[in-house]
Design a protein around this motif. Structure first.
Motif, PDB file in Angstrom:
ATOM      1  N   ARG A  73      -6.687   1.314  -8.120  1.00  0.00           N
ATOM      2  CA  ARG A  73      -5.525   1.396  -8.999  1.00  0.00           C
ATOM      3  C   ARG A  73      -5.093   0.016  -9.461  1.00  0.00           C
ATOM      4  O   ARG A  73      -5.359  -0.995  -8.803  1.00  0.00           O
ATOM      5  CB  ARG A  73      -4.384   2.104  -8.270  1.00  0.00           C
ATOM      6  CG  ARG A  73      -4.746   3.565  -7.939  1.00  0.00           C
ATOM      7  CD  ARG A  73      -3.852   4.163  -6.899  1.00  0.00           C
ATOM      8  NE  ARG A  73      -4.205   5.552  -6.612  1.00  0.00           N
ATOM      9  CZ  ARG A  73      -3.800   6.220  -5.536  1.00  0.00           C
ATOM     10  NH1 ARG A  73      -3.033   5.622  -4.637  1.00  0.00           N
ATOM     11  NH2 ARG A  73      -4.167   7.473  -5.354  1.00  0.00           N
ATOM     12  N   ASP A  75      -2.253  -1.431  -9.503  1.00  0.00           N
ATOM     13  CA  ASP A  75      -1.297  -2.165  -8.668  1.00  0.00           C
ATOM     14  C   ASP A  75      -1.926  -2.718  -7.397  1.00  0.00           C
ATOM     15  O   ASP A  75      -1.229  -3.259  -6.533  1.00  0.00           O
ATOM     16  CB  ASP A  75      -0.109  -1.271  -8.308  1.00  0.00           C
ATOM     17  CG  ASP A  75      -0.508  -0.047  -7.489  1.00  0.00           C
ATOM     18  OD1 ASP A  75      -1.722   0.126  -7.223  1.00  0.00           O
ATOM     19  OD2 ASP A  75       0.381   0.739  -7.122  1.00  0.00           O
ATOM     20  N   SER A  77      -3.523  -0.950  -5.104  1.00  0.00           N
ATOM     21  CA  SER A  77      -3.731   0.098  -4.103  1.00  0.00           C
ATOM     22  C   SER A  77      -5.035   0.835  -4.401  1.00  0.00           C
ATOM     23  O   SER A  77      -5.672   0.613  -5.434  1.00  0.00           O
ATOM     24  CB  SER A  77      -2.553   1.072  -4.091  1.00  0.00           C
ATOM     25  OG  SER A  77      -2.456   1.743  -5.333  1.00  0.00           O
ATOM     26  N   SER A  90      -2.358   0.712   0.593  1.00  0.00           N
ATOM     27  CA  SER A  90      -1.451  -0.152  -0.156  1.00  0.00           C
ATOM     28  C   SER A  90      -1.549  -1.564   0.391  1.00  0.00           C
ATOM     29  O   SER A  90      -1.858  -1.771   1.577  1.00  0.00           O
ATOM     30  CB  SER A  90      -0.009   0.352  -0.041  1.00  0.00           C
ATOM     31  OG  SER A  90       0.108   1.656  -0.561  1.00  0.00           O
TER      32      SER A  90
END
Length: 611
Positions: A73, A75, A77, A90
């Protein structure tokens, strides 16, 4: 004897036929039969497009292990398949990458995991034989596994590999039954199919949860609305920890939280005890888990839940060596049933050390509130007279507020109780009063705040002066906030941080958000340093014992602690840690100040009246 020998020979023959020879040293793993077993018994397989990577394990500093990358992802994560489990990863406070390209030579890689072997089988299933053999060499001689507590009776030995894989699958089935929506009959069907194919697993299955699973599946259904029916309903709702509180604000009849059936049992009081006694030894499975150490969980049975509820109702624990839990509760009940229920429960409300009250047992207090509410008011006077300075009447007050007593009676008891007794007694009652009559609470709390101690005699995280933050956060009165700010500024640095600490707690939501921001902003120029004693940690005595404010920082300036809390309230958390430099802290304070400058906050710095 002849039968035993014949059974042993049959078992040995089946083992030879079903379980292919393994590999040790330089021998290759025969992956073809393992792939067939894995596919037949539902081992999840990654898409062919999912690359093999090294995925973070959540340890500090970050340690990685083999997994398949399902989604990366923006971000930072990721979603991975590690062994049997899909895991959402995360970034940690150190901002380490959650995954890295796979290499067998990278440092900080933990191959000693059951999931590494499962990954090898998954690789073989999609034709990557070379990497599958590489992972096999990493695990073939392992006897201590990072992702499974070693059991000397059911050791995870890698040879023969088919039995090893069977144990891995069986272990996954053991954990499957407490997942939300689990179909226990399907789990049992899969267990039977697995043990039928891999003969040697049958003993493992019978010796662990599966005998209890069969009892669970084929037990006679209980009567509707009975204690047993409610207990089973509660037992089937997954919990990842043992519940500590069974009651909260709101109507338990409409509450859909997992503890709702348990509360219905508890509020029956004595009426529930005979049925709970019958269930004390019940070995049927539950979907609950209890933490036993850092990485080990156990699954309570129905009988364990029955004991928990008996303890909650009575304020007693079956641990005095009177011949087991059932004998303890039976003896207690034979004595208690001859007396009025209200008398027994009233005596059970308080925990005592000799004559001193040390705490309130919520279960008896709630049952009294439900069945005998008139019994509650005298208990507040008894508490004030006999409580130790650290004891809190919080559960007693919450039980009274949930009772059917007239509102004027509740307020009269709260206000009278908050005017006397220890500082902790006053704080607990004022915290509840603040939610129902903020104006009256402000009137009562102001003189207390003006005279708060400047330091604590005991640990900061449990001291009464710091707990007044929870009262103030409920009160919409600038004068109260000004007086509290003045009290915090004159306090010792440890107490000051503790008074600041709850201001970003999630439970308060948006209540008094601007006042909380203004309160914390008043410390952005406070460069006082709080240093923890050497070797500080949980269990050590002293004022910084326990999880005190900013306990993960060996030393921290008050202004930096304020900046962290402000950043969280302002939705701009930067995940600060003890490795941050002065420049990083200054940057965070500057960002916080810039955002606060665009807001119109109340002025809490003016001299409080009466100071």
């Amino acid at each position: 004897m002849r039968y035993v020998v014949r059974a042993w020979l049959l078992q040995t023959l089946c083992l030879v036929v079903v379980l292919p020879a393994g590999a040790s040293g330089d021998e290759r793993l025969d992956t073809e039969p393992l792939v067939r077993i894995a596919v037949r018994h539902g081992v999840p397989m990654p898409p062919n497009t999912a690359p093999l990577v090294l995925a973070g394990t959540g340890q500090t500093p970050e340690v990685y292990s083999p997994a398949f990358l399902l989604e990366a992802r923006a971000d930072g994560s990721a979603l991975v398949l590690r062994g049997f489990r899909r895991e959402a990863l995360s970034r940690n406070d150190r901002r380490d990458p959650v995954w890295r390209p796979f290499t067998s030579k990278m440092a900080k890689v933990d191959f000693h995991r059951i999931s590494t072997f499962v990954t090898a089988v998954q690789l073989a299933q999609r034709g990557d034989e070379e990497t599958a053999q590489l992972l096999w060499k990493q695990v073939v001689d392992v006897r201590e596994w990072s992702d499974r507590k070693t059991d000397q009776h059911h050791a995870y030995e890698t040879e023969p590999p088919a039995l090893f894989l069977g144990r891995c699958i069986l272990d996954d089935l053991r954990s499957a039954y407490w997942r939300p929506g689990a179909d226990w009959r399907e789990i049992n069907r899969r267990r039977r199919a697995l043990t039928k194919e891999i003969f040697n697993l049958d003993w493992d299955a019978r010796a662990t949860i599966y005998g209890d699973l069969l009892e669970t599946l084929y037990a006679r259904p209980p009567e509707r609305s009975s204690v047993e029916a409610l207990l089973l309903a509660w037992s089937r709702r997954p919990h990842d920890h043992e519940p500590y509180w069974y009651f909260d604000e709101g109507d338990p009849c409409r509450d859909s939280r997992p503890e709702a059936p348990a509360r219905e049992i508890l509020l029956r009081g004595f009426d529930a005890i005979p049925d709970l006694l019958k269930l004390v030894g019940d070995q049927r499975l539950t979907a609950h888990q209890t933490q036993m150490g850092e990485d080990y969980r156990v699954n309570p049975r129905v009988g364990d839940l029955a004991q928990n509820l008996l303890s909650e109702i009575t304020g007693r624990i079956a641990n005095d060596g009177t011949g087991g839990a059932h004998a303890f509760w039976t003896t207690w009940w034979e004595r208690a049933r001859t007396r009025p229920e209200a008398d027994v429960l009233q005596e059970a409300v308080f925990s005592r050390d000799r004559q001193k009250i040390t705490g309130v047992n919520e279960g008896p207090a709630r049952i009294l509130a439900h069945k005998y509410p008139a019994r509650l008011a005298p208990l507040f006077d008894e508490f004030v007279e006999s409580a130790s300075p650290q004891a809190q009447p919080f559960f007693l007050a919450e039980a009274m507020m949930a009772s059917s007593l007239p509102e004027e009676t509740k307020m009269r008891v709260l206000i009278a109780g908050a005017a006397k007794g220890s500082l902790e007694n006053k704080r607990s009652l004022l915290q509840i009063l603040a939610k129902t009559d903020s104006r009256k609470c402000a009137e009562l709390v102001l003189p207390i705040l003006r005279n708060l101690p400047v330091d604590s005699d005991g640990p900061y995280w449990t001291c009464a002066p710091a707990h007044f933050s929870h009262v103030v956060m409920q009160i919409e009165d600038d004068e109260v906030w000004r007086v509290f700010l003045a009290a915090a500024k004159r306090s010792s640095v440890g107490l000051r941080l503790e008074m600041m600490n709850p201001m970003d707690y999630g439970y308060i939501r948006d209540k008094n958000r601007d006042r909380r921001l203004a309160f914390l902003a008043a410390f952005l120029d406070d460069a006082t340093v709080r240093r923890l004693p050497a070797h500080q940690g949980f269990g050590l005595e002293g004022k910084f014992d326990g999880p005190c404010a900013a306990f993960t920082f060996p030393e921290i300036e008050v202004r930096n602690s304020a900046a962290m809390e402000l950043a969280c309230i302002l939705d701009m958390c930067d995940s600060a840690d003890s490795s941050w430099t002065s420049a990083q802290w200054a940057g965070l304070r500057a960002k916080v100040r810039a955002k606060l400058a665009r807001m119109k906050l109340p002025n809490l710095e003016a001299s409080p009246a009466g100071q």
